[in-house]
Design a protein around this motif. Structure first.
Motif, PDB file in Angstrom:
ATOM      1  N   CYS A 170       0.806  -1.221   0.000  1.00  0.00           N
ATOM      2  CA  CYS A 170       0.000   0.000   0.000  1.00  0.00           C
ATOM      3  C   CYS A 170       0.838   1.270   0.000  1.00  0.00           C
ATOM      4  N   ARG A 171       2.141   1.165   0.187  1.00  0.00           N
ATOM      5  CA  ARG A 171       3.005   2.346   0.119  1.00  0.00           C
ATOM      6  C   ARG A 171       3.249   2.752  -1.327  1.00  0.00           C
ATOM      7  N   THR A 172       3.435   1.748  -2.175  1.00  0.00           N
ATOM      8  CA  THR A 172       3.756   2.027  -3.579  1.00  0.00           C
ATOM      9  C   THR A 172       2.661   1.588  -4.534  1.00  0.00           C
ATOM     10  N   HIS A 173       1.611   0.937  -4.013  1.00  0.00           N
ATOM     11  CA  HIS A 173       0.526   0.398  -4.835  1.00  0.00           C
ATOM     12  C   HIS A 173       1.060  -0.546  -5.905  1.00  0.00           C
ATOM     13  N   THR A 174       1.939  -1.436  -5.483  1.00  0.00           N
ATOM     14  CA  THR A 174       2.474  -2.470  -6.363  1.00  0.00           C
ATOM     15  C   THR A 174       2.106  -3.845  -5.813  1.00  0.00           C
ATOM     16  N   TRP A 175       1.910  -4.802  -6.750  1.00  0.00           N
ATOM     17  CA  TRP A 175       1.537  -6.162  -6.378  1.00  0.00           C
ATOM     18  C   TRP A 175       2.721  -7.103  -6.526  1.00  0.00           C
ATOM     19  N   ARG A 176       2.733  -8.143  -5.705  1.00  0.00           N
ATOM     20  CA  ARG A 176       3.728  -9.189  -5.859  1.00  0.00           C
ATOM     21  C   ARG A 176       3.099 -10.536  -5.492  1.00  0.00           C
ATOM     22  N   GLN A 177       3.615 -11.581  -6.099  1.00  0.00           N
ATOM     23  CA  GLN A 177       3.143 -12.919  -5.779  1.00  0.00           C
ATOM     24  C   GLN A 177       3.833 -13.413  -4.525  1.00  0.00           C
ATOM     25  N   ALA A 178       3.119 -14.227  -3.737  1.00  0.00           N
ATOM     26  CA  ALA A 178       3.666 -14.828  -2.524  1.00  0.00           C
ATOM     27  C   ALA A 178       3.511 -16.346  -2.633  1.00  0.00           C
ATOM     28  N   PRO A 179       4.173 -17.118  -1.782  1.00  0.00           N
ATOM     29  CA  PRO A 179       4.070 -18.581  -1.855  1.00  0.00           C
ATOM     30  C   PRO A 179       2.624 -19.066  -1.794  1.00  0.00           C
ATOM     31  N   SER A 180       2.310 -20.050  -2.627  1.00  0.00           N
ATOM     32  CA  SER A 180       0.945 -20.579  -2.702  1.00  0.00           C
ATOM     33  C   SER A 180       0.588 -21.385  -1.470  1.00  0.00           C
ATOM     34  N   MET A 181      -0.708 -21.473  -1.201  1.00  0.00           N
ATOM     35  CA  MET A 181      -1.205 -22.244  -0.060  1.00  0.00           C
ATOM     36  C   MET A 181      -1.241 -23.729  -0.393  1.00  0.00           C
ATOM     37  N   ALA A 191      -9.565 -15.415   7.697  1.00  0.00           N
ATOM     38  CA  ALA A 191      -8.146 -15.172   7.915  1.00  0.00           C
ATOM     39  C   ALA A 191      -7.966 -14.179   9.052  1.00  0.00           C
ATOM     40  N   THR A 192      -6.919 -14.392   9.844  1.00  0.00           N
ATOM     41  CA  THR A 192      -6.603 -13.473  10.920  1.00  0.00           C
ATOM     42  C   THR A 192      -5.094 -13.466  11.136  1.00  0.00           C
ATOM     43  N   PHE A 193      -4.573 -12.326  11.581  1.00  0.00           N
ATOM     44  CA  PHE A 193      -3.144 -12.200  11.862  1.00  0.00           C
ATOM     45  C   PHE A 193      -2.933 -12.269  13.364  1.00  0.00           C
ATOM     46  N   PHE A 194      -2.012 -13.139  13.786  1.00  0.00           N
ATOM     47  CA  PHE A 194      -1.770 -13.303  15.214  1.00  0.00           C
ATOM     48  C   PHE A 194      -0.349 -13.807  15.426  1.00  0.00           C
ATOM     49  N   ASP A 195       0.407 -13.123  16.274  1.00  0.00           N
ATOM     50  CA  ASP A 195       1.734 -13.562  16.694  1.00  0.00           C
ATOM     51  C   ASP A 195       2.655 -13.847  15.506  1.00  0.00           C
ATOM     52  N   GLY A 196       2.679 -12.911  14.548  1.00  0.00           N
ATOM     53  CA  GLY A 196       3.608 -13.021  13.431  1.00  0.00           C
ATOM     54  C   GLY A 196       3.197 -13.956  12.321  1.00  0.00           C
ATOM     55  N   LYS A 197       1.991 -14.516  12.401  1.00  0.00           N
ATOM     56  CA  LYS A 197       1.539 -15.448  11.373  1.00  0.00           C
ATOM     57  C   LYS A 197       0.128 -15.102  10.905  1.00  0.00           C
ATOM     58  N   ILE A 198      -0.156 -15.415   9.640  1.00  0.00           N
ATOM     59  CA  ILE A 198      -1.504 -15.290   9.096  1.00  0.00           C
ATOM     60  C   ILE A 198      -2.136 -16.672   9.115  1.00  0.00           C
ATOM     61  N   PHE A 218       0.754 -18.914   7.710  1.00  0.00           N
ATOM     62  CA  PHE A 218       1.833 -18.359   6.908  1.00  0.00           C
ATOM     63  C   PHE A 218       2.760 -17.558   7.811  1.00  0.00           C
ATOM     64  N   ASP A 219       3.997 -17.989   7.913  1.00  0.00           N
ATOM     65  CA  ASP A 219       4.992 -17.322   8.736  1.00  0.00           C
ATOM     66  C   ASP A 219       5.577 -16.153   7.946  1.00  0.00           C
ATOM     67  N   LEU A 220       5.314 -14.929   8.402  1.00  0.00           N
ATOM     68  CA  LEU A 220       5.754 -13.759   7.654  1.00  0.00           C
ATOM     69  C   LEU A 220       7.269 -13.633   7.607  1.00  0.00           C
ATOM     70  N   GLU A 221       7.940 -14.058   8.657  1.00  0.00           N
ATOM     71  CA  GLU A 221       9.394 -13.942   8.687  1.00  0.00           C
ATOM     72  C   GLU A 221      10.057 -14.966   7.768  1.00  0.00           C
ATOM     73  N   LYS A 222       9.584 -16.212   7.820  1.00  0.00           N
ATOM     74  CA  LYS A 222      10.168 -17.275   6.995  1.00  0.00           C
ATOM     75  C   LYS A 222       9.561 -17.334   5.600  1.00  0.00           C
ATOM     76  N   GLN A 223       8.388 -16.678   5.422  1.00  0.00           N
ATOM     77  CA  GLN A 223       7.686 -16.701   4.135  1.00  0.00           C
ATOM     78  C   GLN A 223       7.354 -18.137   3.717  1.00  0.00           C
ATOM     79  N   THR A 224       6.843 -18.917   4.668  1.00  0.00           N
ATOM     80  CA  THR A 224       6.474 -20.302   4.390  1.00  0.00           C
ATOM     81  C   THR A 224       5.106 -20.611   4.988  1.00  0.00           C
ATOM     82  N   TRP A 225       4.412 -21.602   4.342  1.00  0.00           N
ATOM     83  CA  TRP A 225       3.132 -22.085   4.836  1.00  0.00           C
ATOM     84  C   TRP A 225       3.340 -23.383   5.621  1.00  0.00           C
TER      85      TRP A 225
END
Length: 357
Positions: A170-181, A191-198, A218-225
């Motif tokens: 939302c800072r630059t209004h650019t999209w990127r792909q993230a690891p698939s579920m 979906a809810t965010f809690f303790d560093g994970k979605i 989804f671990d935001l730090e490790k970028q893994t499901w």
């Protein structure tokens, strides 16, 4: 030297002519835009982001600075980040959805005060267009789009679920792909965010019924499901939150709309209570009101709803402050409300989140 000589010498000095004007000194004018970029960034970072579109029209340098990552780093270091509303709309027979963000309308009057708010469209690449039937969750300055059919899938097979997971910065209004579920999901998931994970639960496919609550994290730090083997990781509060479609958390208090009334959840007593009153709010029991959404605006609530006529669909927004009285009473007051977007009557649904930018 005699007094007469001193007098004669004094009168012989040449004084400047009184009829000739001295050259005037030109006043030095400093333009705000001529300041060094680092100072401009520091100044513009203190301005509400709602005014950035207007400031972008001042000079090319302003536009470049406002689009730079440096200004958002400065906003964060100055503790000037603010909650901004992001909205996406979907339309009947249209596989795509359209994103908007709240802006403040510049005034044309002498006092230069704001005359209201409006929704501005957020551009996105064609191949990353948001899809219908997605679930959204905001974390910091990012909005995560979870599941939903992509453009080709919706068009050809009419499926509304997928493994897709993409992110809007939302800072630059650019999209990127993230690891698939690991599971295909649609808007029926939560979906809810809690303790560093979605955490994501629920899906649209019965073949995943064997999974315990079908919960992925989804671990935001490790970028893994990863699958959540013990669904009890969700306490009663988060289970309760996920069960309500129209809800938001403001200063650790859960608010939601249920059975035609505002309610709130007291985490200490673990009881649901009705908000005593919300002054200034229009009658939301009107049958023209189709859908509602709530977002946190940094200590205040942003309440959105739509109304439909035979000609158009309107999106409305209200900013509400809440006050807790006598320990177990909650009162609300509407700061303002207005129509922020008029669109085609075929608008079938909308979803709102707030990101910190």
């Amino acid at each position: 030297m005699s007094s007469k000589s001193r007098s004669s010498a004094a009168t012989s000095r040449k004084d400047p002519p009184h009829d000739k004007k001295m050259p005037a000194t030109e006043p030095m004018s400093i333009s705000f835009s001529s300041l060094p970029d680092d100072l401009l960034i520091n100044c513009l970072a203190r301005v509400s982001r709602l005014y950035y579109p207007a400031l972008s029209c001042v000079t090319k340098n302003f536009r470049s600075i406002i689009a730079s990552p440096e200004i958002y780093q400065t906003r964060s270091s100055l503790n000037r980040t603010e909650k901004c509303i992001y909205l996406y709309l979907s339309f009947c027979r249209d596989p795509e959805t359209y994103w908007f963000t709240m802006r403040r309308r510049p005034s044309r009057n002498i006092a230069n005060e704001s005359t209201g708010y409006y929704m501005e469209m957020v551009p996105s690449p064609k191949y990353l267009h948001p899809a219908q039937s997605s679930t959204l969750v905001a974390v910091g300055s990012d909005v995560y789009k979870i599941g939903g059919g992509d453009h080709s899938t919706c068009k050809l097979s009419k499926r509304k679920c997928s493994y897709s997971f993409s992110v809007l910065d939302c800072r630059t209004h650019t999209w990127r792909q993230a690891p698939s579920m690991g599971i295909e999901r649609d808007s029926s998931s939560t979906a809810t965010f809690f303790d560093g994970k979605i955490y994501v639960a629920g899906s649209c496919d019965k073949r995943y019924a064997g999974y315990p609550d079908r919960v992925e994290a989804f671990d935001l730090e490790k970028q893994t499901w990863g699958f959540v083997t013990n669904p009890r990781v969700f306490d009663r509060y988060h289970k309760f939150k996920a069960a309500r479609e129209c809800h938001c958390v403001i200063d650790d208090v859960l608010f939601f709309w249920e059975s035609g009334a505002f309610k709130w959840y007291d985490s200490k007593t673990r009881l649901c209570k009705e908000v005593s009153d919300v002054k200034g709010l229009p009658d939301l029991h009107d049958p023209k009101f189709c859908k509602m959404a709530m977002v946190d605006l940094g200590g205040k609530m942003g309440l959105l709803w739509n109304t439909k006529t035979s000609q158009e669909c309107k999106i409305w927004c209200a900013e509400i402050t809440f006050e807790r009285r006598h320990g177990d009473e909650m009162w609300g007051k509407v700061e303002w409300f207005d129509s922020v977007l008029s669109t085609h009557v075929s608008c079938s649904s909308f979803y709102a989140v707030s990101a910190s930018v």
